[in-house]
Design an enzyme around this catalytic site. Structure first.
Site, PDB file in Angstrom:
ATOM      1  N   HIS A  17      78.855  42.011  19.282  1.00  0.00           N
ATOM      2  CA  HIS A  17      78.153  43.204  18.772  1.00  0.00           C
ATOM      3  C   HIS A  17      78.283  43.279  17.246  1.00  0.00           C
ATOM      4  CE1 HIS A  17      79.292  45.048  22.874  1.00  0.00           C
ATOM      5  NE2 HIS A  17      77.972  45.088  22.862  1.00  0.00           N
ATOM      6  N   LYS A  41      76.206  54.321  35.375  1.00  0.00           N
ATOM      7  CA  LYS A  41      77.078  53.171  35.067  1.00  0.00           C
ATOM      8  C   LYS A  41      78.515  53.645  34.910  1.00  0.00           C
ATOM      9  CE  LYS A  41      74.798  49.499  32.378  1.00  0.00           C
ATOM     10  NZ  LYS A  41      74.671  48.980  31.012  1.00  0.00           N
ATOM     11  N   SER A 129      80.908  42.452  26.929  1.00  0.00           N
ATOM     12  CA  SER A 129      81.969  43.446  27.154  1.00  0.00           C
ATOM     13  C   SER A 129      82.566  43.248  28.554  1.00  0.00           C
ATOM     14  CB  SER A 129      81.414  44.862  27.036  1.00  0.00           C
ATOM     15  OG  SER A 129      80.909  45.081  25.751  1.00  0.00           O
TER      16      SER A 129
HETATM   17  P1  ADP Z   1      73.780  47.380  27.288  1.00  0.00           P
HETATM   18  O1  ADP Z   1      74.560  47.954  28.439  1.00  0.00           O
HETATM   19  O2  ADP Z   1      72.742  48.319  26.744  1.00  0.00           O
HETATM   20  O3  ADP Z   1      73.255  45.985  27.474  1.00  0.00           O
HETATM   21  P2  ADP Z   1      75.851  46.217  25.613  1.00  0.00           P
HETATM   22  O4  ADP Z   1      76.891  46.964  24.847  1.00  0.00           O
HETATM   23  O5  ADP Z   1      76.308  45.320  26.687  1.00  0.00           O
HETATM   24  O6  ADP Z   1      74.860  47.336  26.128  1.00  0.00           O
HETATM   25  O7  ADP Z   1      74.941  45.387  24.605  1.00  0.00           O
HETATM   26  C1  ADP Z   1      74.205  45.998  23.589  1.00  0.00           C
HETATM   27  C2  ADP Z   1      73.315  44.948  22.942  1.00  0.00           C
HETATM   28  O8  ADP Z   1      74.121  43.987  22.265  1.00  0.00           O
HETATM   29  C3  ADP Z   1      72.443  44.166  23.938  1.00  0.00           C
HETATM   30  O9  ADP Z   1      71.199  43.892  23.339  1.00  0.00           O
HETATM   31  C4  ADP Z   1      73.212  42.886  24.138  1.00  0.00           C
HETATM   32  O10 ADP Z   1      72.353  41.808  24.470  1.00  0.00           O
HETATM   33  C5  ADP Z   1      73.803  42.694  22.730  1.00  0.00           C
HETATM   34  N1  ADP Z   1      75.010  41.853  22.771  1.00  0.00           N
HETATM   35  C6  ADP Z   1      76.196  42.116  23.343  1.00  0.00           C
HETATM   36  N2  ADP Z   1      77.061  41.087  23.179  1.00  0.00           N
HETATM   37  C7  ADP Z   1      76.377  40.143  22.464  1.00  0.00           C
HETATM   38  C8  ADP Z   1      76.671  38.831  21.993  1.00  0.00           C
HETATM   39  N3  ADP Z   1      77.856  38.265  22.239  1.00  0.00           N
HETATM   40  N4  ADP Z   1      75.702  38.170  21.331  1.00  0.00           N
HETATM   41  C9  ADP Z   1      74.480  38.731  21.118  1.00  0.00           C
HETATM   42  N5  ADP Z   1      74.145  39.952  21.548  1.00  0.00           N
HETATM   43  C10 ADP Z   1      75.063  40.653  22.215  1.00  0.00           C
END
Ligand code: ADP
Length: 159
Positions: A17, A41, A129
């Site tokens: 992130h 969730k 995550s």
């Molecule tokens: P959500 O539940 O909305 O997917 P996340 O916190 O898991 O929320 O992710 C938020 C955004 O950050 C999403 O677009 C996800 O693809 C991106 N993201 C999370 N981890 C990574 C990573 N390691 N590389 C690229 N993008 C990431």
């Protein structure tokens, strides 16, 4: 001033992130990280704890980054906050399918708010995550996944 929102669960924030946020700051003057609260969730951390972690690990960037909790649809929040774009990250092809659907659904809701995607450094393409929480539950080494502040919070939670 170019303003974007970066929505997500951030449960918790990882180096992936952070990498996306820093790349977005090269394009936007202001980035609003929106911590989404999905009633359906089950989250590991409370929204306030997630805000605290984001602010702490990105403290050097807070002149250009704001962090808010969102309980509305992201496109509506984006509009209210004066953003023109929503930032999302792309890891693998599997992300594409989901993001494709989301982008088009959001476009139906508000044609003017567009989505923009960044790919992380290849060190973080495998990182999510969910992975971080699973490694934490089994007391694995998290040093390559998240900053020490987040690791401490995870360790306190799984104690
Ligand atoms: P959500 O539940 O909305 O997917 P996340 O916190 O898991 O929320 O992710 C938020 C955004 O950050 C999403 O677009 C996800 O693809 C991106 N993201 C999370 N981890 C990574 C990573 N390691 N590389 C690229 N993008 C990431």
């Amino acid at each position: 001033m170019r303003v974007a929102v970066y929505p997500g669960s951030f449960d918790p924030i990882t180096y992936g992130h952070m990498d996306v946020a820093k790349r977005a700051l090269k394009v936007f003057d202001r980035l609003i990280i929106l911590i989404s609260v999905h009633p359906s969730k089950k989250a590991f951390f409370k929204p306030e704890e997630r805000v605290d972690m984001v602010k702490e690990v990105l403290k050097d960037y807070l002149d250009n980054i704001d962090v808010y909790i969102s309980s509305d649809l992201t496109v509506y929040e984006a509009k209210k906050l004066g953003a023109t774009h929503m930032v999302r990250g792309l890891r693998a092809v599997t992300d594409f399918e989901y993001e494709f659907q989301l982008t088009h659904a959001n476009r139906v809701l508000d044609e003017e708010i567009d989505s923009i995607f960044f790919m992380t450094d290849n060190k973080y393409v495998f990182l999510s995550s969910t992975t971080v929480k699973e490694v934490a539950l089994f007391k694995g080494d998290l040093t390559k996944f998240a900053p020490p502040y987040v690791i401490n919070k995870l360790n306190e939670k799984v104690k």
